[in-house]
Design a protein around this motif. Structure first.
Motif, short mmCIF file in Angstrom:
data_model
loop_
_atom_site.label_atom_id
_atom_site.label_comp_id
_atom_site.label_asym_id
_atom_site.label_seq_id
_atom_site.Cartn_x
_atom_site.Cartn_y
_atom_site.Cartn_z
N GLU A 185 9.24 -2.85 23.89
CA GLU A 185 8.75 -2.41 25.20
C GLU A 185 9.61 -2.97 26.33
N GLN A 186 10.01 -4.23 26.18
CA GLN A 186 10.87 -4.86 27.19
C GLN A 186 12.20 -4.12 27.28
N ASP A 219 11.67 -0.89 29.05
CA ASP A 219 11.50 -1.11 30.50
C ASP A 219 12.85 -1.29 31.19
N ARG A 220 13.69 -2.14 30.61
CA ARG A 220 15.01 -2.38 31.22
C ARG A 220 15.88 -1.12 31.16
N GLU A 233 14.97 1.32 33.92
CA GLU A 233 15.54 0.89 35.21
C GLU A 233 17.03 1.21 35.29
N ARG A 275 2.70 8.25 28.22
CA ARG A 275 2.07 7.65 29.41
C ARG A 275 1.53 8.73 30.34
N GLU A 299 4.48 3.26 39.33
CA GLU A 299 4.52 2.93 37.90
C GLU A 299 5.33 3.96 37.11
N HIS A 349 10.30 5.17 37.30
CA HIS A 349 11.43 4.91 36.40
C HIS A 349 11.39 5.83 35.19
N ASP A 350 10.19 6.20 34.75
CA ASP A 350 10.08 7.08 33.59
C ASP A 350 10.70 8.44 33.88
#
Length: 103
Positions: free
Chosen positions: A11-12, A15-16, A19, A66, A98, A101-102
């Protein structure tokens, strides 16, 4: 580099990647940059994803999941189709902090 459970690390990394892809685009974001942004080495990145393409596909899948979860939550209890449509347009994840970025 802090050792995280595999699911948390994945997940991390996603996330990066979200971005970096949002900032630089897919073609210009390198796996070295992705690893550095996550505070890991490239081999750690490749333990979770076979390629940058696979990472990108996982990111698209996560964004879709999501979005569906967000819509299901916001549509719960809507009285009719018009109310559901109103909620979908007003709660579009693409325009939320939220979700930016997706997309």
């Amino acid at each position: 580099m802090t050792r995280l459970p595999a699911a948390q690390r994945k997940e991390q990394l996603l996330d990066r990647a979200a971005e970096l892809f949002a900032r630089h685009g897919y073609a210009r974001a390198t796996t070295a940059e992705l690893a550095r942004a996550a505070g890991v080495t490239e081999p750690i990145l490749y333990r979770h994803f076979d390629s940058k393409r696979d990472l990108f596909v996982a990111l698209i899948v996560r964004a879709g999941q999501r979005t569906i979860e967000t819509w299901e939550h916001h549509l719960a209890g809507a009285a009719d189709a018009a109310e559901r449509l109103k909620r979908l347009l007003g709660d579009n994840p693409m325009v939320t902090p939220e979700g930016r970025h997706d997309y």
